[in-house]
Motif scaffolding. Structure first.
Motif, PDB file in Angstrom:
ATOM      1  N   PHE A  99       0.875  -1.166   0.000  1.00 25.73           N
ATOM      2  CA  PHE A  99       0.000   0.000   0.000  1.00 25.73           C
ATOM      3  C   PHE A  99       0.914   1.218   0.000  1.00 25.73           C
ATOM      4  N   ASN A 107       1.231  -0.411   6.847  1.00 26.22           N
ATOM      5  CA  ASN A 107       1.162  -1.584   5.989  1.00 26.22           C
ATOM      6  C   ASN A 107       1.086  -2.853   6.822  1.00 26.22           C
ATOM      7  N   ILE A 110      -2.251  -3.231   8.617  1.00 28.05           N
ATOM      8  CA  ILE A 110      -3.312  -3.780   7.784  1.00 28.05           C
ATOM      9  C   ILE A 110      -3.348  -5.302   7.922  1.00 28.05           C
ATOM     10  N   ARG A 173       4.324  -7.756   6.377  1.00 24.52           N
ATOM     11  CA  ARG A 173       2.883  -7.565   6.329  1.00 24.52           C
ATOM     12  C   ARG A 173       2.174  -8.918   6.358  1.00 24.52           C
TER      13      ARG A 173
ATOM     14  N   ARG B 275      -7.979   2.606   8.175  1.00 22.14           N
ATOM     15  CA  ARG B 275      -6.800   2.060   7.492  1.00 22.14           C
ATOM     16  C   ARG B 275      -7.218   1.107   6.389  1.00 22.14           C
ATOM     17  N   ALA B 279      -6.282   1.227   2.458  1.00 20.16           N
ATOM     18  CA  ALA B 279      -5.680   0.069   1.803  1.00 20.16           C
ATOM     19  C   ALA B 279      -6.481  -0.317   0.573  1.00 20.16           C
ATOM     20  N   GLU B 282      -5.455   1.787  -2.196  1.00 18.52           N
ATOM     21  CA  GLU B 282      -4.113   1.537  -2.701  1.00 18.52           C
ATOM     22  C   GLU B 282      -4.056   0.294  -3.573  1.00 18.52           C
ATOM     23  N   CYS B 287      -5.227  -6.009  -0.649  1.00 22.11           N
ATOM     24  CA  CYS B 287      -6.119  -5.756   0.466  1.00 22.11           C
ATOM     25  C   CYS B 287      -6.843  -7.035   0.871  1.00 22.11           C
TER      26      CYS B 287
END
Lengths: 265, 406
Positions: A99, A107, A110, A173, B275, B279, B282, B287
């Motif tokens: 991202f 990141n 997430i 991540r 967030r 994401a 992006e 995601c």
């Protein structure tokens, strides 16, 4: 390091078609607990397609993908990708898909999404539970970054990281989702020998310290031979060989697939 | 280094001269030659050619200078405005007096200025709210949304119709309008789940028009183009308010609701949900691979965004005391989108500034109203070239760790 014999992933007769093209043809693959397995093959052999099938991005035409967690078997064909991640698979991408306009820490945060549950109401009201959860997410993510060695660029945008760090951030991540199987799609692509060696250490450390099994797609044979305990070779969607690095090195089918057939003129 | 700069300057002058010559040549037939058909003579207006040459030379030179300056700035990677806004938000000594001054100004505004000005300010604040709402969908979660006026209309008609049929007061209608905005947002969300970018823009554009056409043609339901009149202004207990008092009251309601909106969006931004929304903007595939339920987050984004449109609609109905479909044309949607894009996608302060500029300036520059569209277009094009991130670009939250310093 002797891998325990319990299978965590069994793929049986997996087939994937794109229109008339059979990208994967009844492919079998097993991964045991705490094992590093590599999937190699020439370009376009179907390795990434295989990844996409088992992580739910594609729905396979036929075959079984069964995960075995704590003695409970579950078939995950065609389950949505986010649910597969929730069940304990985590992946990285061949072409880095971070991202980009989020910070390094965000990141990783997430990745914690599916392991936390505060909702819109929790975000607005900021009750005790959601504040605590947010704190946990930040700390957990920061610890992962420390393990990976990115703690000095926590607040940097992911886009601004050097290439090797971006690859490592993808792994960080993925680790944040607390997987039991980590799928790495060409993690060493575009890295120099030093970075590749560091990466090999990192992958080994992830397996040894976290007890996470690893499935690896890679073209760097040195890395593959050094790391993996078991190698599957795929060509035109079919498995052409399977075995330890020593066996693969001398397998005539593999040599044929990579170098072409010898013709006696 | 200095020779380098002077060389580039000479180069720039040269190019500007060529541009000027080219324009003189192009406009020669219409600006210089004038045929007098009565006397059958040609009038040569050479002075026009000179004006065009000089004008295009100067404009071209300024243009080149701005572009080169912009390029230099992007090499530095920190704009002046960026550091300025960072300074404001980081140093308490600076930002506390600013906040107090702003608060005093906001409170004193309706008592200093005339009713006309207060009214315009209410409109601007409604657009601030709409902009902040659309910012969630467009700026934060990255979905190009062109039918925002449909939700605005939904809110306005909710209050108008509920009041007309059931005598429901403003304060009950406000949450109902917001809820209906959210519900319609989710309903629209389902069919467009797979769409992104231009395709989503077209579908939402169509949706906006459909809603407007329904309101225009379904006479039994919405009273058609004649609209609904005599919608009461917000009541203050049981007091009888004069017109000017009612407007001041509405102004303060608007201020409070805008602060409420900012408060909620601030909290959402850096939360788990916020967030996930970023994401989603992006990279959708990544995601999902990270365990985010794409469907759920997308619908959440839509619902969170359209709630404010529903609420804004109720306020609009209460402000104008009259609604009809012509208030909810595609132009409204584009206006709100412009506010978000001009102000800065994803930035709350940016959206507020954008709304103030786009709503207040045209009001006070009525003398130029003929040229409004032209100026609008020019401003947007210039923005895209020189500050593509908007007036205030959004900044991600910084996290501090003690271990970092060691």
């Amino acid at each position: 390091m002797k891998p325990s014999k319990e299978k965590i992933l069994e793929v049986k007769k997996l087939t994937m078609d794109f229109g008339g093209l059979r990208a994967i043809d009844s492919f079998d693959l097993d991964i045991c607990d705490k094992e590093i397995v590599a999937l190699i093959g020439p370009n376009g052999a179907g390795k990434t397609t295989f990844f996409n099938c088992i992580t739910g991005i594609y729905k396979p035409a036929s075959g079984d993908i069964v995960i075995n967690k704590n003695g409970k078997k579950e078939r995950i064909n065609g389950v949505r990708p986010n649910l597969i991640t929730e069940k304990g698979f985590a992946r990285t991408f061949q072409n880095i898909r971070l991202f980009g306009n989020m910070t390094v820490l965000e990141n990783v945060m997430i990745g914690r999404h599916c392991r936390s549950k505060s909702s819109v109401a929790g975000a607005i009201l900021r009750n005790k539970a959601s504040i605590q959860e947010e704190k946990d997410i930040v700390n957990f993510s920061y610890n992962i970054l420390k393990k990976i060695g990115l703690q000095n660029s926590v607040n940097e945008l992911a886009n601004n990281l050097p290439y090797g760090d971006q690859r490592r951030l993808e792994i960080a991540r993925a680790l944040a989702t607390e997987p039991f199987l980590l799928l790495l799609d060409e993690p060493a692509a575009g890295m120099n020998p030093n970075e590749t060696a560091e990466l090999a250490d990192l992958i080994k450390r992830i397996r040894d310290e976290e007890g996470i099994s690893i499935l690896l797609i890679e073209h760097d044979m040195k890395l593959v031979m050094k790391l993996s305990e078991l190698i599957f070779v795929v060509d035109y969607g079919k498995k052409i060989a399977q075995g330890t690095p020593e066996e693969i090195k001398v397998n005539p089918n593999v040599i044929k697939a990579y170098l072409g057939e010898e013709t006696n003129a | 280094m200095t020779t380098d700069i002077s060389a580039s300057k000479i180069d720039g002058i040269k190019k500007s001269v060529y541009t000027a010559l080219w324009f003189m040549f192009l406009t020669f037939p219409i600006m210089v030659i004038k045929v007098n058909t009565i006397d059958n003579i040609i009038i040569w207006r050479w002075e026009n050619m000179f004006f065009i040459g000089a004008g295009s030379f100067i404009l071209s030179f300024i243009w080149r200078y701005m572009i080169s300056k912009n390029e230099m700035k992007s090499e530095d990677s920190t704009g002046i405005l960026q550091t300025f806004s960072e300074k404001i938000t980081s140093e308490k000594k600076i930002y506390i007096p600013i906040i107090i001054a702003a608060a005093v100004f906001v409170i004193a505004f309706p008592f200093i200025f005339s009713m006309y000005n207060t009214n315009i300010m209410i409109t601007a604040l409604i657009y601030v709210m709409l902009g902040l709402g659309l910012n969630i969908v467009v700026g934060i979660s990255g979905h190009l949304f062109l039918g925002y006026a449909a939700f605005y209309a939904a809110g306005a008609y909710t209050y108008a119709l509920l009041n007309h049929h059931f005598d429901i007061s403003f304060w009950f209608a406000l949450p109902i309008g917001a809820a209906i905005g959210a519900v319609i947002g989710i309903l629209l969300g389902f069919p467009v789940l797979r769409l992104k970018g231009d395709y989503l823009a077209i579908v939402t554009l169509g949706f906006g028009e459909i809603v407007r056409l329904i309101l225009e043609n379904w006479n039994d339901f919405s009273f058609g183009p004649s609209g609904i009149a005599n919608i009461p202004r917000p009541p203050l207990f049981n007091l009888k308010l004069s017109l000017s008092e009612a407007i001041v009251y509405l102004y303060f309601i608007m201020v409070v609701l805008c602060i409420f909106t900012v408060f909620i969006i601030r909290r959402l931004e850096d939360s788990r949900i916020g967030r996930a929304l970023v994401a989603l903007r992006e990279d959708e595939t990544a995601c999902q691979a990270m365990g985010i339920d794409k469907t759920k987050i997308k619908l959440t984004a839509f619902a969170l965004g359209t709630t404010w449109a529903g609420m804004g609609g109720v306020l609009f109905a209460a402000k104008t005391t009259f609604v009809n479909p012509s208030s909810f044309t595609i132009w409204e949607s584009i206006m709100v989108l412009c506010i978000v894009v001009l102000g800065g996608m994803g930035s709350i302060v940016g959206v507020i500034i954008g709304a103030m500029i786009l709503i207040l300036l045209p009001e006070y520059l009525r003398a130029f109203s003929e040229y409004r569209m032209i100026i609008f277009g020019i401003v947007l094009v210039l923005m895209m070239i020189f500050r593509p991130g908007g007036i205030v670009t959004s900044v991600r939250k910084n996290y501090k760790f003690e271990l970092e310093s060691k």
